[in-house]
Design a protein around this motif. Structure first.
Motif, short mmCIF file in Angstrom:
data_model
loop_
_atom_site.label_atom_id
_atom_site.label_comp_id
_atom_site.label_asym_id
_atom_site.label_seq_id
_atom_site.Cartn_x
_atom_site.Cartn_y
_atom_site.Cartn_z
N PHE A 95 7.76 15.99 -1.06
CA PHE A 95 7.48 14.92 -2.01
C PHE A 95 5.98 14.66 -2.16
CE2 PHE A 95 11.90 14.28 -1.24
CZ PHE A 95 12.40 13.56 -2.30
N ASN A 96 5.18 15.28 -1.26
CA ASN A 96 3.72 15.13 -1.29
C ASN A 96 3.32 13.66 -1.29
OD1 ASN A 96 3.26 17.99 -1.38
ND2 ASN A 96 3.91 17.95 -3.53
N GLN A 97 2.44 13.25 -2.20
CA GLN A 97 1.94 11.87 -2.18
C GLN A 97 2.99 10.85 -2.59
OE1 GLN A 97 1.19 14.12 -4.40
NE2 GLN A 97 1.00 13.25 -6.46
N HIS A 99 5.93 10.55 -1.17
CA HIS A 99 6.95 10.60 -0.11
C HIS A 99 7.67 9.28 0.08
CE1 HIS A 99 4.08 8.67 2.65
NE2 HIS A 99 3.18 9.51 2.17
N ASP A 100 7.00 8.15 -0.14
CA ASP A 100 7.67 6.86 0.05
C ASP A 100 8.84 6.68 -0.93
OD1 ASP A 100 6.04 6.18 2.12
OD2 ASP A 100 4.69 4.92 0.94
N TYR A 101 8.71 7.28 -2.12
CA TYR A 101 9.77 7.13 -3.12
C TYR A 101 11.04 7.90 -2.75
CZ TYR A 101 6.46 4.91 -6.29
OH TYR A 101 5.57 4.04 -6.85
N ALA A 102 10.91 8.83 -1.81
CA ALA A 102 12.08 9.60 -1.38
C ALA A 102 13.17 8.69 -0.83
CB ALA A 102 11.67 10.63 -0.33
N PHE A 103 12.78 7.51 -0.35
CA PHE A 103 13.72 6.59 0.28
C PHE A 103 14.07 5.40 -0.61
CE2 PHE A 103 10.87 8.59 3.36
CZ PHE A 103 11.78 9.35 4.08
N MET A 104 13.65 5.48 -1.87
CA MET A 104 13.94 4.41 -2.84
C MET A 104 14.60 5.03 -4.06
SD MET A 104 10.47 2.07 -2.50
CE MET A 104 9.29 3.42 -2.70
N PRO A 105 15.90 5.28 -4.01
CA PRO A 105 16.56 6.05 -5.07
C PRO A 105 16.31 5.55 -6.48
CG PRO A 105 18.05 5.76 -3.22
CD PRO A 105 16.84 4.92 -2.93
N ASP A 106 16.40 4.25 -6.71
CA ASP A 106 16.25 3.74 -8.08
C ASP A 106 14.85 3.98 -8.61
OD1 ASP A 106 18.91 2.83 -8.26
OD2 ASP A 106 18.40 0.95 -7.26
N TRP A 108 12.70 6.18 -7.48
CA TRP A 108 12.49 7.62 -7.55
C TRP A 108 13.09 8.20 -8.83
CZ3 TRP A 108 9.65 11.44 -6.80
CH2 TRP A 108 10.10 12.75 -6.66
N MET A 109 14.28 7.73 -9.20
CA MET A 109 14.90 8.24 -10.42
C MET A 109 14.13 7.79 -11.66
SD MET A 109 19.02 8.24 -9.61
CE MET A 109 19.13 6.53 -9.12
N ASP A 110 13.56 6.60 -11.63
CA ASP A 110 12.72 6.15 -12.75
C ASP A 110 11.50 7.06 -12.90
OD1 ASP A 110 14.37 4.05 -13.41
OD2 ASP A 110 13.26 2.56 -12.24
N LEU A 111 10.89 7.45 -11.78
CA LEU A 111 9.76 8.37 -11.83
C LEU A 111 10.15 9.74 -12.37
CD1 LEU A 111 7.72 7.74 -8.54
CD2 LEU A 111 6.95 7.37 -10.88
N LEU A 112 11.31 10.22 -11.90
CA LEU A 112 11.75 11.54 -12.32
C LEU A 112 12.02 11.60 -13.82
CD1 LEU A 112 14.17 12.62 -9.43
CD2 LEU A 112 11.93 13.59 -9.99
N LYS A 113 12.43 10.50 -14.41
CA LYS A 113 12.69 10.48 -15.84
C LYS A 113 11.42 10.72 -16.66
CE LYS A 113 16.75 7.50 -15.53
NZ LYS A 113 17.31 6.13 -15.73
N LYS A 114 10.26 10.55 -16.02
CA LYS A 114 8.98 10.76 -16.70
C LYS A 114 8.39 12.14 -16.39
CE LYS A 114 8.09 5.80 -16.19
NZ LYS A 114 7.24 4.77 -15.53
N GLU A 115 9.03 12.86 -15.47
CA GLU A 115 8.54 14.18 -15.08
C GLU A 115 9.22 15.28 -15.88
OE1 GLU A 115 8.62 15.26 -11.03
OE2 GLU A 115 7.48 13.52 -10.32
N GLU A 116 8.60 16.45 -15.85
CA GLU A 116 9.25 17.63 -16.40
C GLU A 116 10.09 18.27 -15.29
OE1 GLU A 116 6.88 20.50 -18.36
OE2 GLU A 116 5.84 19.05 -19.64
N ILE A 117 11.38 18.19 -15.46
CA ILE A 117 12.30 18.78 -14.48
C ILE A 117 13.27 19.68 -15.25
CG2 ILE A 117 12.13 16.91 -12.80
CD1 ILE A 117 14.62 15.66 -13.93
N PRO A 118 13.96 20.59 -14.57
CA PRO A 118 14.89 21.47 -15.28
C PRO A 118 15.88 20.70 -16.14
CG PRO A 118 14.60 22.21 -13.03
CD PRO A 118 13.88 20.90 -13.14
N ALA A 119 16.24 21.27 -17.28
CA ALA A 119 17.10 20.59 -18.24
C ALA A 119 18.43 20.16 -17.62
CB ALA A 119 17.35 21.49 -19.45
N LYS A 522 15.64 19.52 -0.48
CA LYS A 522 14.64 19.78 -1.50
C LYS A 522 14.27 18.48 -2.22
CE LYS A 522 16.35 24.48 -2.35
NZ LYS A 522 16.90 25.42 -3.37
N ARG A 523 13.21 18.55 -3.00
CA ARG A 523 12.68 17.37 -3.68
C ARG A 523 13.69 16.75 -4.64
NH1 ARG A 523 9.20 16.56 -8.28
NH2 ARG A 523 7.62 14.92 -7.91
#
Length: 561
Positions: A95-97, A99-106, A108-119, A522-523
Motif C-alpha cells: 500500500f506504500n504511503q 498503508h493506513d487506508y488498508a485498515f479503513m475499508p470505506d 480505501w474504497m473511496d480512494l480506489l474509485k479515483k484511481e486507475e484500476i483494472p476494469a 495484494k493491494r
C-alpha cells in the motif's frame, strides 16, 4: 436462511480496522478486542470459564488465541463442532504511503474509485457488493462469520444440540503457533467437558481457480506443505583454474532445473493434482567476495502433497537429486573435454561421482564414525546457534548441516537433503470413518439447501490448495511419515518442534467453508459480500445442525449425563 449480512459486515469492518499484522503488537490487540467483545455477551458473562484468551506456547513472540464454547440446551450431547479461523494478516508494504487506508475499508474504497484500476475490479467496486481492505478476504470475513454463529448460539443455546467451539488463532501467516497452542486447550476441554469432536469447519478464503471460473469452492481436507531443502557441497578452486574444482552453484542450478515446475512431482489424489514444486531460495553460502568458488550452496523448494507422505517425498527427491547431480557432472565433463581440445591441454578424468544423502543418513554415518564426540559437539553447536537471532528456521537448519559436514572424512562433493521448516500435514477426507462420512453427508445436504438461494455454483473439492491451519486438526500420515520429518530436520527440538501427537489426539475431520474473493495478500484484496456474509454463515450453520443432530436423530436416547 438466517439473516446474517449486516452483522457479519459490521464485524468484518471492525476486525479489519485492527492492524493485526503477523509478528506485530497488532496480534495482541485483536485478541484482546475479540476477548472483550465475547466476554460482554450475557452467556459468557454468566459462564466466564467458557471464553478464554491464552498465550501461545514455545513462541518467541507474545501473542494470544481466543477460544470459547457454547453448550447447547436443545438436547444434551457430547458431540462438538469446532469453528476456526485466524486473526492475523500479512503486511501492507504494497500500500506504500497509503498503508493506513488498508485498515479503513470505506475510505480505501473511496480512494480506489479515483484511481486507475483494472476494469473488472472497478466494476466490482462500483457494484456495492465487494469490500476491499487488508484482511477483508484473508480471512477476517470468515472469522466474522464464525463469530456471528457463536454469538447466535450463545444467545439461543436452546436451539443447539451438542456443543460449539470457537477458535480465533494467531500466527497463521507465519508459523502456526496459534493453532498448535490451541490444540492443548482443545485436549483439556475434551477431558474436562467430555467433548466429542466430530467435525471442524475452517473459514479461510477461496478464490477462482482459473480465469473465468465462476464456482464458489468448498474444500474437504487440505493439501500438505513441505519445504525440502538441499545443501550442496563442492570442490573449491581458484577461478583461474575452474576445472580443478566443482562449483556447488553449478550443481544447484541443475537441481533447480530438475525439480522446479516438474509435473512428475505433482501429487494426484482423488482426481486432484497439486501444483509442482518451485524454488523459494537458491544461494551459495559464501559470506563475502573472494576469487574462489563457493564451498557450498543452499536451495529449498515449496512442495505440496495430497497423498504422498513426507517419507515418500524424500525418496522421490533423492532420486531427482541423483539424476541432477549426474547431469551436472556429465555437462561438466563435456565442457571440460571441449575446453581441453580448444586449448590444447591434456584432459584428466574428473574425480567425482554423484553422492546424495538424506540428513538422517549422514548423521548416522557420522555418529557411527565419531560417536559421542560428534553428538556432543552438534548439541553444543545447536544451542550456541540459538543465540543468533538473524537465523530463521531454514537458515538455522542449513548451518547445522554445514557444521555436520565438517566431520565427514570424505569431503568430495555431495548433496544433503533435509526439511528446514514447518510441515503442514495433508488431510484426506475420504469417508473412512463414521465422523468423516457424517461430515461429507452433512456438507452435501447443506449445499443442496443453500444453492437455490444463490446464483453462482457452489462446488465441492477434496483439497484446500493453500497453506491452512486446517492442516493442524487432523493427521493422515502414519508414524513413519512423521518420523521422516523429525529425523530429517536438523533444527528439530531446538529451533523447531511440533507436537504432532496433539494433532493425532484431536484428529477431527475438517472442511473449509470460507469467504469468496480475489487478490489475497495484494493491494486490491477484496471479498464478495453476498456469498461471504450471507451464504457462508448459512452453509456453516447448516453443517453444524446436520452434524450435531446426526446420531440424535438415529438414537433419540443419546444424552450427555
Amino acid at each position: 436462511m438466517m439473516d446474517t449480512r449486516e452483522e457479519v459486515l459490521a464485524l468484518t469492518k471492525q476486525l479489519v480496522g485492527i492492524q493485526s499484522i503477523v509478528k506485530t503488537e497488532g496480534e495482541k490487540a485483536i485478541a484482546q478486542a475479540l476477548y472483550t467483545l465475547l466476554a460482554s455477551v450475557p452467556y459468557f458473562t454468566a459462564n466466564p470459564t467458557h471464553v478464554t484468551m491464552e498465550q501461545t506456547t514455545n513462541d518467541e513472540w507474545e501473542r494470544y488465541n481466543v477460544l470459547a464454547f457454547v453448550k447447547g440446551r436443545k438436547r444434551k450431547s457430547n458431540r462438538t463442532v469446532i469453528l476456526m479461523g485466524h486473526m492475523d494478516t500479512v503486511g501492507v508494504e504494497d500500500f506504500n504511503q497509503l498503508h493506513d487506508y488498508a485498515f479503513m475499508p470505506d475510505k480505501w474504497m473511496d480512494l480506489l474509485k479515483k484511481e486507475e484500476i483494472p476494469a473488472s475490479v472497478s466494476e466490482q467496486l462500483q457494484s456495492g457488493d465487494w469490500l476491499f481492505g487488508r484482511g477483508a478476504l484473508d480471512m477476517k470475513s470468515g472469522l466474522a462469520s464464525n463469530l456471528h454463529l457463536l454469538k447466535y448460539y450463545a444467545t439461543h443455546p436452546e436451539e443447539l444440540e451438542g456443543n460449539l467451539v470457537f477458535i480465533a488463532e494467531c500466527d497463521e501467516e507465519d508459523g502456526s503457533h496459534g493453532i498448535l497452542s490451541a490444540l492443548k486447550t482443545l485436549k483439556r476441554w475434551k477431558k474436562e467437558h467430555h467433548f466429542d469432536y466430530v467435525a471442524a469447519v475452517n473459514s479461510d478464503f477461496v478464490s477462482p481457480r482459473s480465469e473465468g471460473d465462476d464456482n464458489r469452492y468448498i474444500y474437504k481436507g487440505a493439501a500438505g506443505k513441505l519445504l525440502p531443502s538441499f545443501l550442496i557441497t563442492g570442490a573449491e578452486t581458484h577461478v583461474g583454474d575452474v576445472y580443478d574444482g566443482l562449483d556447488p552453484n553449478f550443481i544447484a542450478a541443475e537441481l533447480t532445473k530438475q525439480i522446479s515446475y516438474n509435473p512428475d512431482l505433482s501429487n494426484e489424489a482423488l482426481g486432484e493434482v497439486t501444483v509442482p514444486p518451485v524454488s523459494l531460495k537458491q544461494t551459495d553460502l559464501k559470506p563475502t567476495y573472494t576469487v574462489q568458488t563457493a564451498l557450498s550452496a543452499y536451495v529449498y523448494f515449496n512442495f505440496f502433497i495430497h497423498s504422498w507422505s513426507p517419507k515418500e517425498v524424500l525418496k522421490k527427491l533423492k532420486e531427482q537429486a541423483y539424476f541432477a547431480f549426474t547431469n551436472a557432472l556429465d555437462t561438466f565433463t563435456e565442457r571440460y573435454r571441449a575446453f581441453c581440445e580448444n586449448s590444447n591441454q591434456p584432459y584428466k578424468k574428473i574425480p567425482w561421482q554423484p553422492r546424495v544423502y538424506l540428513y538422517e543418513e549422514m548423521e548416522r554415518m557420522l555418529t557411527d564414525t565419531h560417536g559421542e564426540a560428534f553428538i556432543r559437539h552438534m548439541d553444543d553447536f545447536r544451542q550456541e546457534l540459538l543465540n543468533d537471532d538473524t537465523l530463521d528456521t531454514r537458515m538455522f537448519a542449513a548451518r547445522v548441516v554445514e557444521e555436520a559436514w565438517k566431520w565427514m572424512e570424505d569431503k568430495n562433493p555431495a548433496i544433503i537433503i533435509f526439511y528446514s521448516s514447518l510441515y503442514s500435514p495433508r488431510v484426506e477426507l475420504t469417508g473412512k470413518t463414521e465422523n468423516e462420512r457424517n461430515l461429507i453427508e452433512a456438507l452435501a445436504r447443506a449445499v443442496e439447501y443453500v444453492q437455490p438461494e444463490y446464483e453462482h455454483p457452489i462446488a465441492v473439492r477434496n483439497f484446500f490448495p493453500y497453506i491452512s491451519d486446517a492442516s493442524f486438526v487432523a493427521l493422515s500420515d502414519d508414524d513413519a511419515g512423521i518420523e521422516a520429518i523429525q529425523n530429517n530436520n536438523p533444527g528439530w527440538s531446538t529451533k523447531h518442534y511440533v507436537e504432532y501427537q496433539d494433532i493425532r489426539d484431536i484428529n477431527v475431520p475438517v472442511i473449509n467453508i470460507g469467504p469468496y474473493g480475489m487478490d489475497a495478500h495484494k493491494r486490491l484484496e477484496r471479498v464478495e459480500m453476498t456469498y461471504s456474509f450471507e451464504v457462508v454463515p448459512n452453509l456453516t450453520n447448516r453443517v453444524i445442525q446436520e452434524v450435531l443432530e446426526k446420531d440424535l436423530n438415529e438414537n433419540p436416547s443419546a444424552e450427555n449425563m
